[in-house]
Design an enzyme around this catalytic site. Structure first.
Site, PDB file in Angstrom:
ATOM      1  N   ASP A 248     -75.801  10.790  11.160  1.00  0.00           N
ATOM      2  CA  ASP A 248     -75.361  10.004  10.194  1.00  0.00           C
ATOM      3  C   ASP A 248     -74.040  10.626   9.369  1.00  0.00           C
ATOM      4  OD1 ASP A 248     -76.905   7.575  10.095  1.00  0.00           O
ATOM      5  OD2 ASP A 248     -78.171   9.163   9.256  1.00  0.00           O
TER       6      ASP A 248
ATOM      7  N   CYS B 293     -78.488  15.305  12.428  1.00  0.00           N
ATOM      8  CA  CYS B 293     -79.078  13.775  12.010  1.00  0.00           C
ATOM      9  C   CYS B 293     -79.049  12.599  11.877  1.00  0.00           C
ATOM     10  CB  CYS B 293     -79.406  14.511   9.866  1.00  0.00           C
ATOM     11  SG  CYS B 293     -79.419  16.120   9.355  1.00  0.00           S
TER      12      CYS B 293
ATOM     13  N   CYS C 147     -79.998   5.442   4.490  1.00  0.00           N
ATOM     14  CA  CYS C 147     -78.354   5.062   4.728  1.00  0.00           C
ATOM     15  C   CYS C 147     -77.923   4.692   3.259  1.00  0.00           C
ATOM     16  CB  CYS C 147     -78.194   3.762   5.494  1.00  0.00           C
ATOM     17  SG  CYS C 147     -79.295   3.617   7.141  1.00  0.00           S
TER      18      CYS C 147
END
Lengths: 138, 410
Positions: free
Chosen positions: A39, A37, A107
């Site tokens: 992250d 992904c 995030c």
């Protein structure tokens, strides 16, 4: 994409990069996200047993500038809080503080997940029940 | 970065595979054709038209000389995308009675791939050949793919992302033996390496001015006139310009610039290649001293001014932010929230790797030593910094197999 000044500041001067001893009973570790992904965040807290205060927090993040800034900011906010206070950190607080655009909200969600996972890891080590999150992210 | 920073102007342009600046010598040649010599090259009745036509003829000679063709074989277009469309659609229509099968490659530019997919909807049969981990096609697979209804092989000269040069002469020989037309998208190659349509055995070739220090908005399709005589059905109808294959008033200043750019490339190719190739080699040698970094594509069969390098355990967008003083192109080989995976890198098999990001560097005749010094330092600093904060890098260094971890996807 234009990053906010705060994101650039955290990216350029990340706070609290590092690794705590994940075997220690007073350290909680949260590893969230996936390389596929784009992250992966690892957030760690160290709790002072006598006071229940988070005396240290460290992170390492594989991801974009916003992911790095979100985790860097989280470590700043965690230090000095009690574990219970830490659980009140909301991803939207991070969004607001860093002025994250909508495409980067994930995030902040990841950072909140990392905090929760680290706290639960600590709780389990202390013989406590993990806390279930009833929060729904879209 | 303190040492190099004083001498260079930031950001540094290292994306010359996307487009090059116009050479000042080219611009100078073009300028009169906007104002003083503004005639329509198709106007046959007065000196304005004759002067414009003369200028176009000169450019045609300059371009033909660069690629070893005759001037009459150059069809001016708006750029390589149009040339690719004209070649593929034009052959598909013109040679419909001979068959409908077209062979191309999965790492082609979208201007070729999407054009193939377009004619597929109109009844063409398309085969996309695979490439190996170096980015090269397998000639035996090409031979095996040819069928009685094959009318065209379209394979790029050099790749736009990794600079890998396909075995053009061998491909041309296979096409010749099979009696099939051979088109090549030579956008990245013409002007940078010697391209000779006769020696190479090319029947149709697309290329453009703005990748070789000429202006944007002008390109060409080489269409062979002898052995064999090739024809394409026009895709833009009108006044019958360009031997009826491409109507539309010629972009005279653009064509003049294209011609001058071609002349300069022919004249300076050896010198430019030696200097720019040495810079590229130094950049690549320095960046591959970074642990767990590697060059994408064949090192042996490659353009001299291009480098595509991957760095493991560093995320693409984070890396771009770290190298913000460099204008480079990034292709993340893994699926990331905002960076599209590069289908070219995926075709090399890079999607098997867990996490890495890649930078494409395209150098030009204007790239300086100091700029390369700066770029080396900038990339090294960014990669080291991001690895210092990468949990994946730490796990890799601790000998943990990242593929065995149960990731918490969200």
């Amino acid at each position: 994409m234009a990053y906010s000044e705060k994101v650039i500041d955290h990216y350029s001067n990340p706070r609290n990069i590092g690794t705590l001893n994940k075997e220690s009973k007073t350290v909680g570790t949260g590893l969230v996200g996936a390389p596929e992904c784009g992250d992966v965040m690892r957030l760690q807290i160290e709790v002072e047993e006598a006071t229940g205060l988070i005396k240290d927090a460290k992170f390492k993040t594989f991801g974009c500038g916003s992911a790095i800034a979100s985790s860097s900011l989280a470590t700043e906010w965690l230090k000095g809080k009690t574990v219970d206070e830490a659980l009140t950190i909301d991803n939207m607080d991070i969004v607001e503080e860093l002025a994250l655009p909508p495409v980067k909200i994930h995030c902040s969600v990841l950072a909140e997940d990392a905090i929760r996972t680290a706290i639960n890891d600590y709780r389990i080590k202390q013989g406590l029940e993990p806390i279930e999150s009833d929060k729904k992210h879209y | 970065m303190s040492t190099a920073q004083g001498k260079v102007k930031l950001p540094i342009y290292l994306d010359n595979s996307s487009t090059t600046p116009v050479d000042p010598r080219v611009l100078e040649t073009m300028v009169p054709y906007f104002t003083n010599v503004f005639g329509n090259a198709a106007s046959r009745n007065h000196s304005f038209g004759w002067s414009a036509e003369d200028a176009v003829d000169t450019a045609r000679d300059q371009i033909a000389s660069l690629i070893g063709s005759s001037a009459k074989e150059i069809i001016f277009t708006s750029g390589a995308t149009e040339s690719n469309n004209l070649a593929i659609k034009g052959v598909f229509e013109m040679y419909a009675q001979n068959g409908n099968h077209i062979i191309s490659v999965e790492t082609e530019h979208k201007a070729v791939i999407d054009t193939c997919l377009h004619v597929e909807k109109l009844g063409a049969e398309i085969t996309f050949l695979k490439v190996n981990e170096k980015g090269l096609i397998n000639l035996d697979e090409l031979k095996a793919a040819i069928k009685p209804n094959t009318i065209l092989i379209s394979i790029m000269y050099a790749n736009n992302e990794i600079g890998v040069i396909q075995p053009i002469r061998e491909i041309a020989e296979i096409a010749k033996q099979a009696g099939v037309l051979f088109h090549t998208d030579a956008t990245q190659a013409v002007g940078k390496i010697p391209v000779d349509v006769i020696a190479d055995g090319i029947h149709l070739m697309s290329f453009t001015a703005h990748k070789m220090y000429g202006p944007k908005g002008v390109g060409a399709l080489y269409v062979r006139r002898k052995n064999p005589r090739v024809k394409v059905t026009a895709q833009i109808d009108g006044g019958g310009h360009e031997r009826g294959m491409r109507s539309g008033t010629l972009n005279v200043p653009g064509i003049v610039g294209f011609g001058k750019a071609a002349e300069l490339c022919e004249q300076d190719m050896e010198k430019d290649t030696a200097r720019v190739g040495a810079l590229r080699d130094r950049l690549e040698a320095e960046l591959t001293t970074i642990e767990e970094s590697y060059v994408n594509g064949s090192i042996e069969h490659r353009l001299p001014h291009v480098a595509n390098i991957s760095f493991t355990y560093v995320e693409g967008e984070g890396l771009m932010m770290g190298v913000k003083d460099l204008a480079v192109s990034s292709g993340s080989a893994c699926t990331s929230a905002s960076l599209e995976p590069s289908y070219v890198l995926k075709a090399l098999g890079l999607d098997d790797e867990l996490a890495h990001s890649s930078l494409r560097f395209g150098l030009s005749r204007f790239t300086t030593d100091e700029e390369i010094d700066f770029a080396i330092e900038c990339v090294k600093t960014a990669v080291y910094k991001l690895r210092d904060m990468s949990p994946l890098w730490e796990m890799f260094k601790d000998g943990i197999d990242l593929k065995k971890i149960e990731w918490q996807e969200h």
